[in-house]
Design a protein around this motif. Structure first.
Motif, PDB file in Angstrom:
ATOM      1  N   THR A   3       1.174  -1.347   0.052  1.00 33.42           N
ATOM      2  CA  THR A   3      -0.019   0.189  -0.556  1.00 33.42           C
ATOM      3  C   THR A   3       0.651   0.883   0.275  1.00 33.42           C
ATOM      4  OG1 THR A   3      -1.848  -0.999   1.272  1.00 33.42           O
ATOM      5  CG2 THR A   3      -2.142   1.476   1.375  1.00 33.42           C
ATOM      6  N   ILE A   4       0.424   1.695  -0.601  1.00 36.35           N
ATOM      7  CA  ILE A   4       1.461   3.676  -0.794  1.00 36.35           C
ATOM      8  C   ILE A   4       0.482   4.261  -0.365  1.00 36.35           C
ATOM      9  CG2 ILE A   4       2.594   4.750  -2.893  1.00 36.35           C
ATOM     10  CD1 ILE A   4       3.877   2.438  -2.665  1.00 36.35           C
ATOM     11  N   VAL A   5       1.099   5.198   0.587  1.00 37.21           N
ATOM     12  CA  VAL A   5       0.201   6.421   0.944  1.00 37.21           C
ATOM     13  C   VAL A   5       1.017   7.947   0.222  1.00 37.21           C
ATOM     14  CG1 VAL A   5      -0.498   4.912   2.682  1.00 37.21           C
ATOM     15  CG2 VAL A   5       1.836   6.632   3.470  1.00 37.21           C
ATOM     16  N   LYS A   6      -0.079   8.992   0.432  1.00 33.33           N
ATOM     17  CA  LYS A   6       0.593   9.856   0.502  1.00 33.33           C
ATOM     18  C   LYS A   6       0.231  10.700   1.613  1.00 33.33           C
ATOM     19  CE  LYS A   6       0.506  11.913  -4.217  1.00 33.33           C
ATOM     20  NZ  LYS A   6       1.599  11.846  -4.689  1.00 33.33           N
ATOM     21  N   GLN A   7       1.303  11.599   2.127  1.00 32.95           N
ATOM     22  CA  GLN A   7       1.308  12.569   2.792  1.00 32.95           C
ATOM     23  C   GLN A   7       0.587  13.823   1.934  1.00 32.95           C
ATOM     24  OE1 GLN A   7       5.388  13.592   4.827  1.00 32.95           O
ATOM     25  NE2 GLN A   7       4.223  14.741   6.404  1.00 32.95           N
ATOM     26  N   ILE A   8       0.032  14.269   2.371  1.00 34.58           N
ATOM     27  CA  ILE A   8      -0.972  15.790   2.337  1.00 34.58           C
ATOM     28  C   ILE A   8      -0.044  16.864   1.848  1.00 34.58           C
ATOM     29  CG2 ILE A   8      -2.802  16.963   2.218  1.00 34.58           C
ATOM     30  CD1 ILE A   8      -4.030  13.946   3.368  1.00 34.58           C
ATOM     31  N   ALA A   9       0.677  17.033   3.130  1.00 32.78           N
ATOM     32  CA  ALA A   9       1.173  18.268   3.222  1.00 32.78           C
ATOM     33  C   ALA A   9       2.568  18.593   2.724  1.00 32.78           C
ATOM     34  CB  ALA A   9       1.425  18.659   4.887  1.00 32.78           C
ATOM     35  N   THR A  10       3.160  16.872   1.936  1.00 33.17           N
ATOM     36  CA  THR A  10       4.376  17.513   1.254  1.00 33.17           C
ATOM     37  C   THR A  10       4.265  16.538  -0.329  1.00 33.17           C
ATOM     38  OG1 THR A  10       5.096  15.654   2.265  1.00 33.17           O
ATOM     39  CG2 THR A  10       5.908  17.645   3.564  1.00 33.17           C
ATOM     40  N   ASP A  11       3.531  16.210  -0.345  1.00 36.73           N
ATOM     41  CA  ASP A  11       2.462  15.333  -1.717  1.00 36.73           C
ATOM     42  C   ASP A  11       3.886  14.017  -1.980  1.00 36.73           C
ATOM     43  OD1 ASP A  11       0.615  15.503  -3.490  1.00 36.73           O
ATOM     44  OD2 ASP A  11       2.621  16.371  -4.845  1.00 36.73           O
ATOM     45  N   LYS A  12       4.503  13.674  -1.225  1.00 38.09           N
ATOM     46  CA  LYS A  12       5.353  12.716  -0.926  1.00 38.09           C
ATOM     47  C   LYS A  12       5.123  11.330  -0.615  1.00 38.09           C
ATOM     48  CE  LYS A  12       9.912  10.916   0.723  1.00 38.09           C
ATOM     49  NZ  LYS A  12      11.503  11.684   1.461  1.00 38.09           N
ATOM     50  N   ASN A  13       4.986  10.200  -1.222  1.00 37.96           N
ATOM     51  CA  ASN A  13       4.905   9.119  -1.401  1.00 37.96           C
ATOM     52  C   ASN A  13       5.749   7.993  -0.062  1.00 37.96           C
ATOM     53  OD1 ASN A  13       2.671   9.422  -3.356  1.00 37.96           O
ATOM     54  ND2 ASN A  13       3.674   8.613  -4.977  1.00 37.96           N
ATOM     55  N   PHE A  14       4.671   7.559   0.602  1.00 42.20           N
ATOM     56  CA  PHE A  14       5.634   6.234   1.299  1.00 42.20           C
ATOM     57  C   PHE A  14       4.497   4.933   1.693  1.00 42.20           C
ATOM     58  CE2 PHE A  14       5.962  10.683   3.270  1.00 42.20           C
ATOM     59  CZ  PHE A  14       7.276  10.460   3.733  1.00 42.20           C
ATOM     60  N   ILE A  15       5.238   3.856   2.202  1.00 42.38           N
ATOM     61  CA  ILE A  15       4.855   2.302   1.844  1.00 42.38           C
ATOM     62  C   ILE A  15       4.481   1.989   3.138  1.00 42.38           C
ATOM     63  CG2 ILE A  15       5.384   0.286   2.125  1.00 42.38           C
ATOM     64  CD1 ILE A  15       7.634   0.730   0.000  1.00 42.38           C
ATOM     65  N   LEU A  16       2.878   1.787   3.309  1.00 44.97           N
ATOM     66  CA  LEU A  16       2.571   1.805   4.864  1.00 44.97           C
ATOM     67  C   LEU A  16       2.819   0.354   5.197  1.00 44.97           C
ATOM     68  CD1 LEU A  16       0.204   2.046   6.324  1.00 44.97           C
ATOM     69  CD2 LEU A  16      -0.836   0.818   4.903  1.00 44.97           C
TER      70      LEU A  16
END
Length: 82
Positions: A3-16
């Motif tokens: 699952t890939i998530v995006k931090q709303i404030a920075t628009d950066k992707n992370f792995i959940l």
């Protein structure tokens, strides 16, 4: 499941990695002599563990992220198929 998530404030992707709760409890002494019980505040904060492209693990509040991709599929496509 990836699952890939995006931090709303920075628009950066992370792995959940996983989910959890941050719990808190604070206690302040009462200011009135009549009521000797301390004032307490407690609760939980929904959190998720994520990792960045360097594998660094971070905790984020769930309201700060959104799910972008689950196993290569957009969330809207998964929900429309069911």
């Amino acid at each position: 499941m990836l699952t890939i998530v995006k931090q709303i404030a920075t628009d950066k992707n992370f792995i959940l990695i996983g989910t959890g709760y941050g719990a808190f409890k604070t206690s302040n002494p009462s200011t009135f002599r009549v009521n000797r019980l301390p004032k307490a505040d407690e609760g939980v904060i929904p959190m998720v563990a994520v990792c960045d492209d360097n594998g660094v693990i971070k905790w984020m509040k769930t309201k700060e992220i959104k799910i972008v991709n689950i196993n290569g599929n957009l969330p809207i496509n998964i929900l429309n198929d069911n």
